[in-house]
Design an enzyme around this catalytic site. Structure first.
Site, PDB file in Angstrom:
ATOM      1  N   SER A 108      19.760  64.754  31.601  1.00 19.71           N
ATOM      2  CA  SER A 108      19.234  63.400  31.791  1.00 19.71           C
ATOM      3  C   SER A 108      17.993  63.470  32.676  1.00 19.71           C
ATOM      4  O   SER A 108      17.659  64.518  33.216  1.00 19.71           O
ATOM      5  CB  SER A 108      20.282  62.525  32.464  1.00 19.71           C
ATOM      6  OG  SER A 108      20.404  62.938  33.809  1.00 19.71           O
ATOM      7  N   LYS A 109      17.374  62.327  32.833  1.00 20.46           N
ATOM      8  CA  LYS A 109      16.179  62.241  33.670  1.00 20.46           C
ATOM      9  C   LYS A 109      16.482  62.729  35.078  1.00 20.46           C
ATOM     10  O   LYS A 109      15.699  63.431  35.696  1.00 20.46           O
ATOM     11  CB  LYS A 109      15.726  60.790  33.737  1.00 20.46           C
ATOM     12  CG  LYS A 109      14.444  60.571  33.017  1.00 20.46           C
ATOM     13  CD  LYS A 109      13.900  59.218  33.332  1.00 20.46           C
ATOM     14  CE  LYS A 109      12.501  59.170  32.801  1.00 20.46           C
ATOM     15  NZ  LYS A 109      11.980  57.899  32.556  1.00 20.46           N
ATOM     16  N   ARG A 110      17.635  62.314  35.559  1.00 19.96           N
ATOM     17  CA  ARG A 110      18.031  62.666  36.929  1.00 19.96           C
ATOM     18  C   ARG A 110      18.196  64.186  37.084  1.00 19.96           C
ATOM     19  O   ARG A 110      17.922  64.751  38.126  1.00 19.96           O
ATOM     20  CB  ARG A 110      19.340  61.942  37.252  1.00 19.96           C
ATOM     21  CG  ARG A 110      19.641  61.814  38.708  1.00 19.96           C
ATOM     22  CD  ARG A 110      20.667  60.705  38.965  1.00 19.96           C
ATOM     23  NE  ARG A 110      21.542  60.483  37.829  1.00 19.96           N
ATOM     24  CZ  ARG A 110      22.731  61.073  37.677  1.00 19.96           C
ATOM     25  NH1 ARG A 110      23.178  61.915  38.559  1.00 19.96           N
ATOM     26  NH2 ARG A 110      23.478  60.799  36.625  1.00 19.96           N
TER      27      ARG A 110
ATOM     28  N   GLY B 265      16.436  66.417  35.586  1.00 19.91           N
ATOM     29  CA  GLY B 265      15.166  67.134  35.468  1.00 19.91           C
ATOM     30  C   GLY B 265      14.526  67.009  34.105  1.00 19.91           C
ATOM     31  O   GLY B 265      13.520  67.643  33.823  1.00 19.91           O
TER      32      GLY B 265
END
Ligand code: GLU
Length: 482
Positions: free
Chosen positions: A255-257, A259
């Site tokens: 996910s974005k979180r 990376g």
């Protein structure tokens, strides 16, 4: 009619030069997963002295934007993956695609389908009710009557109706697609004349002479359709390599979180492109236990057939470790360049090489490097309160005052070594230990009781500025007490 597809590919007999391509759809920024694919394509082409092409897949005019396409090109420039020739924009090639649609019609390998939306929906519903896989039933395939009025036809390709399509994937091995499970006479041009995704990808790969298609395995299910188009047009089928995804450390979709962000975010966060590329090459590929790869080494050892069959896990700690490594071994000039966007310009700094030597050992990112540089170059604007409470007392300020006084008699002090000798004899005279003086010197120099090696920073800050910073601390603290 029975088609028995068994496409066996032998690259050696067919192509002479390796041509790869990276083909992002500009729906957003360049994602690190995309960059990994691009790197693999780049390495394979360069290793073989072939060509690495960049194609922007921007036919979906509603979802694609020029800004996104430009951002992708910019990210490419940052990481330094140079491509050959001009960038190919699919949106400029609609006329070309139309000629190939026409060719297939002329050859009788594609046909116009006049089914209305209502008819298609009804077909779908009855197939679902009969527990069949929804698929087009080929009713216009051999149609020769008068077409119904008021319907703009779509163009469908004549796909095999039975049998298997066998893909010899360079990573996954033999992948067998059962025609009855996944193919029908699929649409290659919509009723408004625009070509469909799989059609344009195939035409471009063929016309651009792409020999090796290295891409994410989310495209695996598109491949049999593309193979049907290659066959219909008599194009040579490239070698496919479908690369497994990157997962997060828990084995879930990145996910974005975790990376999964814009490549340019990595620049913003202080990563060097060398570190990022090294990190990405190892995510899914290895050469023994080696972790650090120069570009030459990647080019020597990389082969897409050695890409792992299973998904790989993103590991931020490893990226930081690699980044620290590349920061440590970077040249002074390079570090000066990468520091500039972080607001640190060392052109006028006489001791910049000493400074960089001292701080690069302690930084995992360029952001940290910049903060360390600033901490030494700028006088402290404020002092760490905890350090003040812990180390500053009347006695220690007094000691610091005497240290400054003694310094004033030694105007030739210059190197770290000079400062060390001077400080040692001062401490001897005073009968004090370095551990009692060092924290307060640090507070005076950089505002906190932690810093790189103390005598190194005295050298970098320089004799007169050292005295000024001591005096500044003493005067602010006296001010406090008043
Ligand atoms: N445009 C596709 C994407 O961004 C890639 C297509 C391909 O590599 O064949 O996922």
């Amino acid at each position: 009619m029975i088609h028995n597809f068994n496409i066996i590919y032998d690259r050696g007999k067919v192509f002479t030069m390796v041509v790869t391509r990276f083909a992002p759809s500009p729906t957003g920024y360049l994602h690190i997963g995309g960059l990994r694919t691009a790197l693999y394509c780049y390495l394979w082409a360069r290793k073989n002295k072939g060509k690495f092409l960049l194609r922007i897949e921007d036919t979906d005019l509603a979802r694609n934007s020029k800004e996104a396409a430009d951002a992708i090109v910019k990210a490419f420039e940052w990481v330094g993956l140079d491509y050959d020739g001009e960038i190919v924009y699919q949106s400029n090639r609609f006329d070309l695609y139309a000629t190939y649609v026409q060719k297939l019609l002329d050859m009788g390998k594609a046909y116009k389908c006049y089914m209305s939306k209502e008819e298609l929906d009804a077909l779908r519903e009855s197939q679902i009710a009969n527990k069949e896989r929804p698929r087009y039933d080929g009713r216009y395939r051999d149609f020769s009557g008068t077409p119904p009025q008021g319907i703009s036809p779509v163009i469908r390709i004549k796909a095999p109706t039975e049998g298997k399509i066998v893909l010899h994937d360079g990573i996954k091995g033999e992948v067998v697609f059962n025609v009855s499970d996944m193919l029908d006479d699929f649409i290659i041009a919509r009723s408004d004349g625009t070509p469909t995704y799989n059609f344009v990808v195939t035409i471009d790969d063929a016309l651009m002479g792409v020999t090796d298609v290295i891409r994410g395995d989310d495209h695996l299910s598109n491949t049999p359709k593309q193979m049907v188009i290659y066959e219909a047009l008599g194009f040579k089928i490239p070698q496919f390599f479908h690369v497994p995804m990157i997962l997060n450390p828990d084995g879930k979709k990145l996910s974005k979180r975790d990376g999964a962000t814009d490549v340019m975010e990595y620049q913003h966060d202080g990563f060097l492109p060398e570190a990022l590329l090294n990190f990405l090459v190892r995510l899914g590929w290895s050469h023994g236990d080696q972790e650090i790869f120069s570009m030459e080494e990647m080019l020597t050892w990389f082969n897409p057939k050695d890409i792992n069959k299973s998904a790989s896990a993103y590991n931020k700690e490893k990226l930081l470790w690699l980044n620290a490594h590349y920061i440590k071994q970077a040249s002074y000039g390079y570090l000066m360049d990468v520091l500039k966007p972080f607001g640190v310009d060392l052109v006028a700094c006489e001791k910049r090489e000493r400074l960089l030597d001292v701080i690069k050992e302690r930084a995992k990112t360029v952001q940290e490097l910049a903060a360390l540089a600033q901490q030494i170059l700028d006088k402290p604007l404020h002092y760490d309160q905890e350090a003040i409470e812990k180390f500053l007392s009347k006695e220690s300020l007094n000691l610091l005052g005497q240290y400054a006084q003694a310094l004033k008699n030694e105007p030739t002090l210059n190197s770290a070594h000079d400062f060390e000798n001077f400080t040692k004899s001062f401490l001897n005279e005073q009968g004090v230990k370095l551990k009692d003086l060092a924290p307060i010197i640090r507070i005076a120099m950089v505002g906190s009781s932690t810093s790189p090696a103390i005598f190194d920073i005295l050298e970098i800050i320089g004799y007169s500025e050292v005295i000024k910073r001591i005096e500044q601390l003493i005067s602010t603290q006296e001010g406090e007490k008043r």
